[in-house]
Write an enzyme that holds these catalytic residues in place. Structure first.
Site, PDB file in Angstrom:
ATOM      1  N   ASN A  12      -8.938   9.348  -2.429  1.00 54.44           N
ATOM      2  CA  ASN A  12      -7.483   9.221  -2.319  1.00 54.44           C
ATOM      3  C   ASN A  12      -6.945   8.650  -3.638  1.00 54.44           C
ATOM      4  O   ASN A  12      -7.351   7.562  -4.061  1.00 54.44           O
ATOM      5  CB  ASN A  12      -7.162   8.302  -1.128  1.00 54.44           C
ATOM      6  CG  ASN A  12      -5.679   8.071  -0.955  1.00 54.44           C
ATOM      7  OD1 ASN A  12      -4.970   7.820  -1.917  1.00 54.44           O
ATOM      8  ND2 ASN A  12      -5.201   8.120   0.273  1.00 54.44           N
ATOM      9  N   HIS A  15      -3.045   5.448  -5.491  1.00 50.09           N
ATOM     10  CA  HIS A  15      -2.723   4.235  -6.246  1.00 50.09           C
ATOM     11  C   HIS A  15      -2.732   4.437  -7.759  1.00 50.09           C
ATOM     12  O   HIS A  15      -2.313   3.551  -8.497  1.00 50.09           O
ATOM     13  CB  HIS A  15      -3.576   3.071  -5.757  1.00 50.09           C
ATOM     14  CG  HIS A  15      -3.251   2.781  -4.320  1.00 50.09           C
ATOM     15  ND1 HIS A  15      -1.995   2.344  -3.938  1.00 50.09           N
ATOM     16  CD2 HIS A  15      -3.949   2.978  -3.179  1.00 50.09           C
ATOM     17  CE1 HIS A  15      -1.956   2.255  -2.613  1.00 50.09           C
ATOM     18  NE2 HIS A  15      -3.123   2.626  -2.128  1.00 50.09           N
ATOM     19  N   HIS A  48      -1.288  10.676   0.089  1.00 48.58           N
ATOM     20  CA  HIS A  48      -0.411  10.336   1.210  1.00 48.58           C
ATOM     21  C   HIS A  48       1.030  10.398   0.718  1.00 48.58           C
ATOM     22  O   HIS A  48       1.415   9.636  -0.159  1.00 48.58           O
ATOM     23  CB  HIS A  48      -0.774   8.905   1.673  1.00 48.58           C
ATOM     24  CG  HIS A  48      -0.150   8.506   2.974  1.00 48.58           C
ATOM     25  ND1 HIS A  48      -0.697   7.536   3.779  1.00 48.58           N
ATOM     26  CD2 HIS A  48       0.961   8.939   3.609  1.00 48.58           C
ATOM     27  CE1 HIS A  48       0.067   7.381   4.858  1.00 48.58           C
ATOM     28  NE2 HIS A  48       1.077   8.218   4.768  1.00 48.58           N
ATOM     29  N   ARG A  50       4.426   9.374   1.436  1.00 46.81           N
ATOM     30  CA  ARG A  50       5.058   8.417   2.345  1.00 46.81           C
ATOM     31  C   ARG A  50       6.573   8.608   2.364  1.00 46.81           C
ATOM     32  O   ARG A  50       7.157   9.064   1.380  1.00 46.81           O
ATOM     33  CB  ARG A  50       4.721   6.986   1.936  1.00 46.81           C
ATOM     34  CG  ARG A  50       3.255   6.655   2.153  1.00 46.81           C
ATOM     35  CD  ARG A  50       2.970   5.195   1.920  1.00 46.81           C
ATOM     36  NE  ARG A  50       1.545   4.903   2.062  1.00 46.81           N
ATOM     37  CZ  ARG A  50       0.966   4.447   3.165  1.00 46.81           C
ATOM     38  NH1 ARG A  50       1.691   4.224   4.243  1.00 46.81           N
ATOM     39  NH2 ARG A  50      -0.331   4.208   3.198  1.00 46.81           N
ATOM     40  N   ARG A  54       6.663   5.734  -2.317  1.00 49.40           N
ATOM     41  CA  ARG A  54       6.323   4.653  -3.233  1.00 49.40           C
ATOM     42  C   ARG A  54       5.176   4.989  -4.174  1.00 49.40           C
ATOM     43  O   ARG A  54       4.949   4.298  -5.143  1.00 49.40           O
ATOM     44  CB  ARG A  54       6.041   3.360  -2.482  1.00 49.40           C
ATOM     45  CG  ARG A  54       4.852   3.364  -1.544  1.00 49.40           C
ATOM     46  CD  ARG A  54       4.738   1.968  -0.922  1.00 49.40           C
ATOM     47  NE  ARG A  54       3.727   1.862   0.086  1.00 49.40           N
ATOM     48  CZ  ARG A  54       3.925   2.060   1.378  1.00 49.40           C
ATOM     49  NH1 ARG A  54       5.110   2.417   1.808  1.00 49.40           N
ATOM     50  NH2 ARG A  54       2.941   1.908   2.248  1.00 49.40           N
ATOM     51  N   GLU A  75      -2.045  13.306   3.729  1.00 52.48           N
ATOM     52  CA  GLU A  75      -1.725  12.475   4.890  1.00 52.48           C
ATOM     53  C   GLU A  75      -0.214  12.363   4.978  1.00 52.48           C
ATOM     54  O   GLU A  75       0.447  12.093   3.964  1.00 52.48           O
ATOM     55  CB  GLU A  75      -2.317  11.077   4.698  1.00 52.48           C
ATOM     56  CG  GLU A  75      -3.827  11.098   4.542  1.00 52.48           C
ATOM     57  CD  GLU A  75      -4.356   9.841   3.883  1.00 52.48           C
ATOM     58  OE1 GLU A  75      -3.556   9.018   3.400  1.00 52.48           O
ATOM     59  OE2 GLU A  75      -5.570   9.691   3.836  1.00 52.48           O
ATOM     60  N   THR A 114      -0.770   1.760   5.975  1.00 44.42           N
ATOM     61  CA  THR A 114      -0.827   2.265   7.347  1.00 44.42           C
ATOM     62  C   THR A 114      -1.311   1.154   8.284  1.00 44.42           C
ATOM     63  O   THR A 114      -2.297   0.489   8.004  1.00 44.42           O
ATOM     64  CB  THR A 114      -1.794   3.468   7.400  1.00 44.42           C
ATOM     65  OG1 THR A 114      -1.376   4.396   6.404  1.00 44.42           O
ATOM     66  CG2 THR A 114      -1.758   4.148   8.754  1.00 44.42           C
ATOM     67  N   GLU A 167      -9.758  11.577  12.258  1.00 40.76           N
ATOM     68  CA  GLU A 167     -10.171  10.535  11.314  1.00 40.76           C
ATOM     69  C   GLU A 167     -10.016   9.199  12.017  1.00 40.76           C
ATOM     70  O   GLU A 167      -8.925   8.846  12.478  1.00 40.76           O
ATOM     71  CB  GLU A 167      -9.302  10.583  10.047  1.00 40.76           C
ATOM     72  CG  GLU A 167      -9.695   9.500   9.053  1.00 40.76           C
ATOM     73  CD  GLU A 167      -9.020   9.667   7.693  1.00 40.76           C
ATOM     74  OE1 GLU A 167      -8.645  10.806   7.328  1.00 40.76           O
ATOM     75  OE2 GLU A 167      -8.879   8.648   7.001  1.00 40.76           O
ATOM     76  N   HIS A 202      -9.729   4.041   5.708  1.00 43.10           N
ATOM     77  CA  HIS A 202      -8.788   2.933   5.563  1.00 43.10           C
ATOM     78  C   HIS A 202      -9.514   1.609   5.328  1.00 43.10           C
ATOM     79  O   HIS A 202     -10.269   1.147   6.170  1.00 43.10           O
ATOM     80  CB  HIS A 202      -7.825   2.780   6.746  1.00 43.10           C
ATOM     81  CG  HIS A 202      -6.515   2.218   6.266  1.00 43.10           C
ATOM     82  ND1 HIS A 202      -6.338   0.895   6.002  1.00 43.10           N
ATOM     83  CD2 HIS A 202      -5.365   2.838   5.906  1.00 43.10           C
ATOM     84  CE1 HIS A 202      -5.118   0.713   5.527  1.00 43.10           C
ATOM     85  NE2 HIS A 202      -4.514   1.872   5.442  1.00 43.10           N
TER      86      HIS A 202
HETATM   87  N1  PXP Z   1      -7.110   7.597   5.515  1.00 47.71           N
HETATM   88  C1  PXP Z   1      -5.802   7.541   5.907  1.00 47.71           C
HETATM   89  C2  PXP Z   1      -5.373   8.360   7.077  1.00 47.71           C
HETATM   90  C3  PXP Z   1      -4.859   6.758   5.201  1.00 47.71           C
HETATM   91  O1  PXP Z   1      -3.567   6.726   5.601  1.00 47.71           O
HETATM   92  C4  PXP Z   1      -5.299   6.062   4.053  1.00 47.71           C
HETATM   93  C5  PXP Z   1      -4.294   5.295   3.237  1.00 47.71           C
HETATM   94  O2  PXP Z   1      -3.387   6.179   2.665  1.00 47.71           O
HETATM   95  C6  PXP Z   1      -6.651   6.158   3.688  1.00 47.71           C
HETATM   96  C7  PXP Z   1      -7.537   6.917   4.448  1.00 47.71           C
HETATM   97  C8  PXP Z   1      -7.190   5.467   2.487  1.00 47.71           C
HETATM   98  O3  PXP Z   1      -7.146   4.079   2.691  1.00 47.71           O
HETATM   99  P1  PXP Z   1      -7.546   3.107   1.514  1.00 47.71           P
HETATM  100  O4  PXP Z   1      -6.587   3.347   0.405  1.00 47.71           O
HETATM  101  O5  PXP Z   1      -7.429   1.751   2.136  1.00 47.71           O
HETATM  102  O6  PXP Z   1      -8.961   3.453   1.120  1.00 47.71           O
END
Ligand code: PXP
Length: 264
Positions: A12, A15, A48, A50, A54, A75, A114, A167, A202
């Site tokens: 992901n 960030h 993601h 949002r 952001r 996402e 989330t 998931e 997550h």
């Molecule tokens: N899976 C889902 C469904 C999420 O919403 C997120 C955060 O966007 C993640 C995984 C990744 O989480 P993290 O950034 O804490 O690894």
């Protein structure tokens, strides 16, 4: 894709965009991060979109879709706005045989991240109609849910309209709640019997990932973001991605309890 292990890592890259948006600059570019993550072995790129935008912006989606070599997993919340964007951007396209994915998540305005899984059981009609609309465009659909039997059963019930994956939300496990590892393992076993493919994500890090991989071998995909990008600041993205890949493919390897020392 690594043939020795069926497990996949979705990186992901949200960030990287968080850092870009902090200054409203053009850099660092999440597309560049996606390509580097893929070169390091990522099986999928996750992001993601949002409601408050952001990090990832609408215009990032077609750029990511056209640049990634693997698959794009987006996402998003179960709203008309988000689903419309997904339908326009991720639908099947002539000449591209890939099936991109949407993971439907819960989103609360003002949240920092989330906060929980999608309540599929409590809003079956809305989720079912949303899934059907996405599937109609050739988009694969996953549901991000808490590791609860009622949610797994509800998600499995939507396989007829296009859900092929769930998931499991690992946030409580990542927060250190003792009972969560067993709860996730039980949920994974239950999900395995439902016929749906199983992902988790997550809050996962190179510290808490190895015990989960060992306790729940049926989890085939991990979506991990914040800890990878945070660690990449010190170790580089390639090291951060490769270390996690090794952990999910060979749980006894570096970073596993008793394994060689970790970098950071
Ligand atoms: N899976 C889902 C469904 C999420 O919403 C997120 C955060 O966007 C993640 C995984 C990744 O989480 P993290 O950034 O804490 O690894």
């Amino acid at each position: 894709m690594n043939t020795a292990s069926p497990r996949r890592l979705g990186v992901n890259i949200d960030h990287v965009a968080t850092l870009r948006q902090a200054r409203r600059e053009r850099y660092p570019d999440p597309v560049a991060a996606a390509l580097l993550a893929e070169l390091a072995g990522a099986d999928q790129i996750t992001c993601h979109l949002r409601g408050d935008r952001r990090h990832i912006q609408d215009e990032d989606l077609p750029r990511l879709r056209d640049s990634v070599q693997t698959l794009l997993n987006v996402e998003l919340a179960c709203t008309e706005e988000m689903v419309g964007i997904a339908r326009r951007t991720l639908g099947a396209r002539p000449g591209d045989r890939r099936r991109h994915r949407v993971t439907l998540v819960a989103e609360r305005p003002g949240e920092v991240t989330t906060e929980g899984g999608l309540d599929v059981a409590g809003q079956l009609d809305l989720v079912g109609a949303t899934v059907a609309g996405l599937a109609e465009q050739g988009i694969a659909v996953s549901l991000f849910i808490d590791p609860e039997p009622a949610q797994i059963a509800a998600a499995a019930g939507l396989s007829a309209v296009g859900v092929d994956m769930i998931e499991l939300n690992t946030a409580r496990y990542a927060e250190g709640h003792d009972a969560e590892l067993a709860r996730l393992a039980q949920a994974a076993a239950l999900a395995g019997r439902s016929g749906l493919e199983l992902a988790a994500g997550h809050g996962l890090t190179h510290h808490n990932l190895p015990p989960l991989v060992q306790a729940a071998p049926g989890i085939l995909e991990y979506n991990i973001g914040h800890s990878i990008i945070a660690r990449a600041v010190f170790c580089g993205l390639e090291v951060a991605v490769r270390d996690l890949l090794q952990m999910i493919r060979a749980p006894g390897g570096p970073g596993a309890p008793g394994g060689p020392s970790r970098l950071a």
